[in-house]
Design an enzyme around this catalytic site. Structure first.
Site, PDB file in Angstrom:
ATOM      1  N   ASP A 153       0.831  -1.218   0.000  1.00 18.56           N
ATOM      2  CA  ASP A 153       0.000   0.000   0.000  1.00 18.56           C
ATOM      3  C   ASP A 153       0.856   1.255   0.000  1.00 18.56           C
ATOM      4  OD1 ASP A 153      -2.273  -1.511   0.098  1.00 18.56           O
ATOM      5  OD2 ASP A 153      -2.605  -1.280   2.240  1.00 18.56           O
ATOM      6  N   CYS A 217     -24.383  -4.120   2.406  1.00 21.47           N
ATOM      7  CA  CYS A 217     -23.683  -2.845   2.604  1.00 21.47           C
ATOM      8  C   CYS A 217     -24.632  -1.805   3.206  1.00 21.47           C
ATOM      9  CB  CYS A 217     -23.123  -2.333   1.279  1.00 21.47           C
ATOM     10  SG  CYS A 217     -22.226  -0.768   1.458  1.00 21.47           S
TER      11      CYS A 217
END
Length: 390
Positions: A153, A217
């Protein structure tokens, strides 16, 4: 005079095959649950990335749009790259208490990857050691050292498509990599290297008709299979977003103060996911079963102390307070919560952005209190009427 080393271009296919087998074993010795090798052709991903950016789905994450299409071109990121060694490190801690935390609105829910030590430096150091072990082997075989570079990352690179090409799993409809044995509870890392190692075979997608992640979600952030609008995602709202959280998402956040795991929790592939072998990823005592009011009372010094070495520290104390204020506004009415909000509002550690969220939470608490009092009055009136009829 020492014999000169041979160039990497002279390594034969058999030696590369053997090196690929060995580096996977070395990777496992370093704590990686799986190691795979990918080529660097991500040309098919470029139009997908551009379409996602054109929709503005990256929100304030401007780094996603920086560097043009370098994110899909590893050889531009690290010149000379021929392969990407992709690794997986499992992070699911024991005693996750998913249900306990999500069902109790007075407790704080923190994404399970963030309860322990920050993984970036740990994984990058281990990838560096893997590169050194590869170079040691090359030298022993009489070849020059490779040119490799580890990433976790930490650079513009499409790690999930690379992991998919390296056979670590397939892309689920929530856009995360899924592995049949490990689910999605793992971190990814990459070692870019200038060796033409044999590549691994991708695995077939196995989501089939399942849409559990999409339906679960809280903020409808999965706008289409494999496509997430980060601007709606609770992980983005609580971690990446710098300013005020849009009002329309605050109630939907519930008690999630750092990240969100809902799409992973409902995924059937995650039902048998293994626990991490890394004790550093275990949830810290200070964050385990932590109630919202207690966390909200941390001053900045305590926040920095108790989040040292944790990924949570990156959001800073003010956004920490912002997120918890929203959760307190969603909690059941409590004089203790109202008092905590009012006291924090008067502290010198808050700015206008935090105060906005505190005011929102206080309004929610007062509304809940008014509703409770009205209900109590109705009940008393009914009880009084019943007693007269008796």
């Amino acid at each position: 005079m020492a014999e000169s080393l041979k160039p990497l271009t002279s390594i034969d296919a058999a030696s590369l095959q053997q090196l690929a087998r060995q580096l996977k074993l070395w990777g496992q010795e370093l704590g990686f649950a799986q190691v795979g090798i990918s080529d660097i052709d991500l040309s098919v991903e470029e139009p997908k990335l551009q379409a996602w950016l054109d929709q503005g789905y990256h929100g304030e994450m401007s780094y996603m749009a920086n560097h043009g299409m370098m994110r899909a071109r590893p050889h531009e990121l690290h010149p000379g790259t021929q392969r990407v060694i992709c690794v997986r490190m499992d992070y699911l801690p024991p005693n996750t208490m998913f249900a306990t935390h999500l069902r109790d609105p007075n407790l704080a829910y923190i994404s399970r990857y963030a309860g322990g030590r920050d993984y970036h430096k740990m994984m990058r150091n281990r990838l560096k050691k893997l590169g050194q072990r590869i170079d040691q082997e090359l030298t022993e075989l009489g070849y020059n050292k490779s040119h490799s570079r580890p990433f976790v990352d930490s650079a513009p690179i499409l790690e999930r498509p690379l992991a998919e090409k390296a056979g670590l799993g397939w892309t689920g409809k929530h856009s995360l990599i899924l592995n049949q044995q490990a689910g999605s509870w793992f971190f990814l890392g990459e070692l870019l290297i200038d060796l033409p190692l044999p590549v691994d075979i991708p695995v077939a997608e196995q989501c089939n008709t399942c849409v559990a992640c999409i339906k679960s979600c809280p903020t409808d952030a999965i706008v289409a299979p494999y496509t997430v609008d980060a601007r709606r995602c609770i992980s983005y709202l609580t971690i990446e977003l710098q300013g005020a959280i849009p009002v329309e998402f605050r109630e939907l956040m519930g008690n999630r103060i750092y990240g969100c795991d809902d799409c992973q929790l409902v995924c059937p592939v995650n039902s048998q996911a293994p626990l991490t072998q890394e004790s550093d990823f275990h949830t810290r005592d200070s964050l385990s079963k932590a109630d919202l009011v207690s966390l909200f009372q941390w001053d900045e010094a305590k926040f920095l102390s108790l989040t040292e070495g944790s990924p949570i520290r990156r959001i800073g104390h003010k956004r920490w307070l912002r997120n918890i204020a929203v959760a307190l506004g969603n909690a059941p009415q409590s004089e203790c919560i109202v008092s905590a909000l009012e006291q924090r509002k008067l502290s010198a550690e808050v700015d206008d952005m935090v105060i906005e969220h505190i005011d929102w939470a206080l309004a929610r608490q007062q509304l809940s209190l008014s509703s409770s009092r009205k209900t109590a009055r109705v009940i008393r009136a009914v009880e009084k009427g019943l007693s007269r009829d008796a």
